[in-house]
Design a protein around this motif. Structure first.
Motif, PDB file in Angstrom:
ATOM      1  N   LEU A 283      18.453   1.508  22.836  1.00  0.00           N
ATOM      2  CA  LEU A 283      19.780   0.836  23.178  1.00  0.00           C
ATOM      3  C   LEU A 283      19.902  -0.541  23.659  1.00  0.00           C
ATOM      4  CD1 LEU A 283      21.709   3.737  25.513  1.00  0.00           C
ATOM      5  CD2 LEU A 283      21.324   3.713  22.912  1.00  0.00           C
ATOM      6  N   TRP A 284      18.700  -1.041  23.866  1.00  0.00           N
ATOM      7  CA  TRP A 284      18.673  -2.472  24.397  1.00  0.00           C
ATOM      8  C   TRP A 284      17.918  -3.424  23.653  1.00  0.00           C
ATOM      9  CZ3 TRP A 284      22.829  -2.156  27.364  1.00  0.00           C
ATOM     10  CH2 TRP A 284      22.926  -1.205  27.796  1.00  0.00           C
ATOM     11  N   GLN A 285      16.401  -2.764  23.082  1.00  0.00           N
ATOM     12  CA  GLN A 285      15.633  -3.592  22.489  1.00  0.00           C
ATOM     13  C   GLN A 285      14.710  -2.889  21.439  1.00  0.00           C
ATOM     14  OE1 GLN A 285      13.131  -5.411  25.514  1.00  0.00           O
ATOM     15  NE2 GLN A 285      12.234  -3.434  25.865  1.00  0.00           N
ATOM     16  N   ASN A 286      14.168  -3.649  20.483  1.00  0.00           N
ATOM     17  CA  ASN A 286      13.420  -3.185  19.438  1.00  0.00           C
ATOM     18  C   ASN A 286      11.892  -3.619  19.817  1.00  0.00           C
ATOM     19  OD1 ASN A 286      15.506  -1.689  18.248  1.00  0.00           O
ATOM     20  ND2 ASN A 286      16.104  -3.592  17.015  1.00  0.00           N
TER      21      ASN A 286
ATOM     22  N   SER B  69      18.209  -5.679  20.527  1.00  0.00           N
ATOM     23  CA  SER B  69      18.776  -4.904  19.555  1.00  0.00           C
ATOM     24  C   SER B  69      19.895  -5.613  19.031  1.00  0.00           C
ATOM     25  CB  SER B  69      19.293  -3.535  19.994  1.00  0.00           C
ATOM     26  OG  SER B  69      18.279  -2.861  20.361  1.00  0.00           O
ATOM     27  N   SER B  70      20.426  -5.108  17.736  1.00  0.00           N
ATOM     28  CA  SER B  70      21.363  -5.703  17.026  1.00  0.00           C
ATOM     29  C   SER B  70      22.765  -5.795  17.800  1.00  0.00           C
ATOM     30  CB  SER B  70      21.610  -5.111  15.520  1.00  0.00           C
ATOM     31  OG  SER B  70      22.260  -3.952  15.931  1.00  0.00           O
ATOM     32  N   ALA B  71      23.595  -6.525  17.510  1.00  0.00           N
ATOM     33  CA  ALA B  71      25.126  -6.702  18.058  1.00  0.00           C
ATOM     34  C   ALA B  71      25.964  -5.816  17.278  1.00  0.00           C
ATOM     35  CB  ALA B  71      25.450  -8.143  18.350  1.00  0.00           C
ATOM     36  N   ASN B  72      25.532  -4.568  16.854  1.00  0.00           N
ATOM     37  CA  ASN B  72      26.598  -3.991  15.976  1.00  0.00           C
ATOM     38  C   ASN B  72      27.457  -3.346  16.891  1.00  0.00           C
ATOM     39  OD1 ASN B  72      25.062  -4.161  13.696  1.00  0.00           O
ATOM     40  ND2 ASN B  72      24.023  -2.445  14.115  1.00  0.00           N
ATOM     41  N   GLU B  73      28.595  -3.010  16.466  1.00  0.00           N
ATOM     42  CA  GLU B  73      29.733  -2.623  17.255  1.00  0.00           C
ATOM     43  C   GLU B  73      29.426  -1.041  17.551  1.00  0.00           C
ATOM     44  OE1 GLU B  73      30.567  -3.766  14.243  1.00  0.00           O
ATOM     45  OE2 GLU B  73      31.544  -5.576  15.013  1.00  0.00           O
ATOM     46  N   TRP B  74      28.851  -0.357  17.021  1.00  0.00           N
ATOM     47  CA  TRP B  74      28.458   0.965  17.158  1.00  0.00           C
ATOM     48  C   TRP B  74      27.355   1.097  18.313  1.00  0.00           C
ATOM     49  CZ3 TRP B  74      23.591   2.908  16.699  1.00  0.00           C
ATOM     50  CH2 TRP B  74      22.720   2.180  15.877  1.00  0.00           C
TER      51      TRP B  74
ATOM     52  N   SER C 213      28.948   0.412  21.547  1.00  0.00           N
ATOM     53  CA  SER C 213      29.753   1.568  22.078  1.00  0.00           C
ATOM     54  C   SER C 213      28.846   2.528  22.706  1.00  0.00           C
ATOM     55  CB  SER C 213      30.271   2.040  21.178  1.00  0.00           C
ATOM     56  OG  SER C 213      29.818   2.620  20.170  1.00  0.00           O
ATOM     57  N   VAL C 214      27.635   2.631  22.017  1.00  0.00           N
ATOM     58  CA  VAL C 214      26.469   3.572  22.667  1.00  0.00           C
ATOM     59  C   VAL C 214      26.322   3.052  23.819  1.00  0.00           C
ATOM     60  CG1 VAL C 214      24.324   4.649  22.602  1.00  0.00           C
ATOM     61  CG2 VAL C 214      25.985   4.288  20.455  1.00  0.00           C
ATOM     62  N   GLN C 215      25.795   1.967  24.062  1.00  0.00           N
ATOM     63  CA  GLN C 215      25.372   1.215  25.439  1.00  0.00           C
ATOM     64  C   GLN C 215      26.645   1.411  26.393  1.00  0.00           C
ATOM     65  OE1 GLN C 215      24.928  -2.651  24.248  1.00  0.00           O
ATOM     66  NE2 GLN C 215      22.763  -2.327  23.556  1.00  0.00           N
ATOM     67  N   ALA C 216      27.971   1.305  26.149  1.00  0.00           N
ATOM     68  CA  ALA C 216      28.894   1.246  27.174  1.00  0.00           C
ATOM     69  C   ALA C 216      29.046   2.904  27.491  1.00  0.00           C
ATOM     70  CB  ALA C 216      30.125   0.789  26.488  1.00  0.00           C
ATOM     71  N   THR C 217      28.990   3.879  26.422  1.00  0.00           N
ATOM     72  CA  THR C 217      29.302   5.181  27.066  1.00  0.00           C
ATOM     73  C   THR C 217      28.045   5.642  27.686  1.00  0.00           C
ATOM     74  OG1 THR C 217      28.544   5.714  25.040  1.00  0.00           O
ATOM     75  CG2 THR C 217      30.896   5.597  25.193  1.00  0.00           C
ATOM     76  N   MET C 218      26.821   5.253  27.570  1.00  0.00           N
ATOM     77  CA  MET C 218      25.660   5.736  28.339  1.00  0.00           C
ATOM     78  C   MET C 218      25.896   5.209  29.758  1.00  0.00           C
ATOM     79  SD  MET C 218      23.727   7.817  26.851  1.00  0.00           S
ATOM     80  CE  MET C 218      22.553   7.692  27.918  1.00  0.00           C
ATOM     81  N   ILE C 219      26.204   3.614  29.776  1.00  0.00           N
ATOM     82  CA  ILE C 219      26.376   3.178  31.127  1.00  0.00           C
ATOM     83  C   ILE C 219      27.638   3.916  32.068  1.00  0.00           C
ATOM     84  CG2 ILE C 219      27.390   0.959  32.379  1.00  0.00           C
ATOM     85  CD1 ILE C 219      25.545  -0.529  30.420  1.00  0.00           C
TER      86      ILE C 219
END
Length: 160
Positions: A38-41, A56-61, A64-70
């Motif tokens: 979720l944070w880096q490649n 990782s890219s700054a895509n909106e999706w 949203s995955v980062q936010a929901t996991m947190i």
């Protein structure tokens, strides 16, 4: 009753560990000397040494995955804290509704994150050399366990 409480606490801590590992570890997508989370490649050599890691890219999706996991980690930690508070302050016969609701919310957040990641990750759709890593699988395993834990909290009544 003591064994039941111990089992519930062990289940909750197991869910919490799964959520932490799934959120932190860089193994959501793996393949071809490449690991993504979720944070880096990161690119790795054949011996397993990490060569390069990029954000990782700054895509909106992905955000949203980062936010929901947190959020799932926060809800689960809050649920455990509320359980211990309610354990000592709840009256006899009372139910652990608030604890259960926060744990169910944690389960729904991790399910949403894993589902969004499944649908939206571009490497998975464009290249068949990639596969899901263990952190992604741990996120899906944490989902039913968190829901189960939340339902048990809602059903549970306090006894003396």
């Amino acid at each position: 009753m003591l064994l039941l409480l111990l089992g519930i606490i062990v289940l909750h801590v197991a869910v919490l560990v799964l959520l932490f590992v799934a959120t932190i570890v860089s193994q959501w997508i793996v393949g071809n000397g490449h690991a993504t989370d979720l944070w880096q490649n990161c690119s790795t050599s054949s011996s397993g040494n990490v060569h390069h890691c990029f954000s990782s890219s700054a895509n909106e999706w992905l955000q949203s995955v980062q936010a929901t996991m947190i959020l799932s980690v926060i809800f689960s930690v809050l649920s455990l804290f509320l359980f211990f508070c309610q354990l000592f302050t709840l009256t006899k016969g009372g139910r652990f509704y608030i604890t259960g609701i926060f744990q169910i919310l944690a389960g729904l957040c991790v399910m949403s994150a894993a589902a969004i990641y499944t649908v939206r990750h571009p490497e998975w759709h464009l290249n068949s050399d990639y596969s899901y890593g263990f952190a992604y699988i741990l996120a899906w395993v944490a989902f039913p366990l968190a829901l189960l834990s939340g339902v048990v909290y809602v059903i549970l009544r306090k006894r003396e």
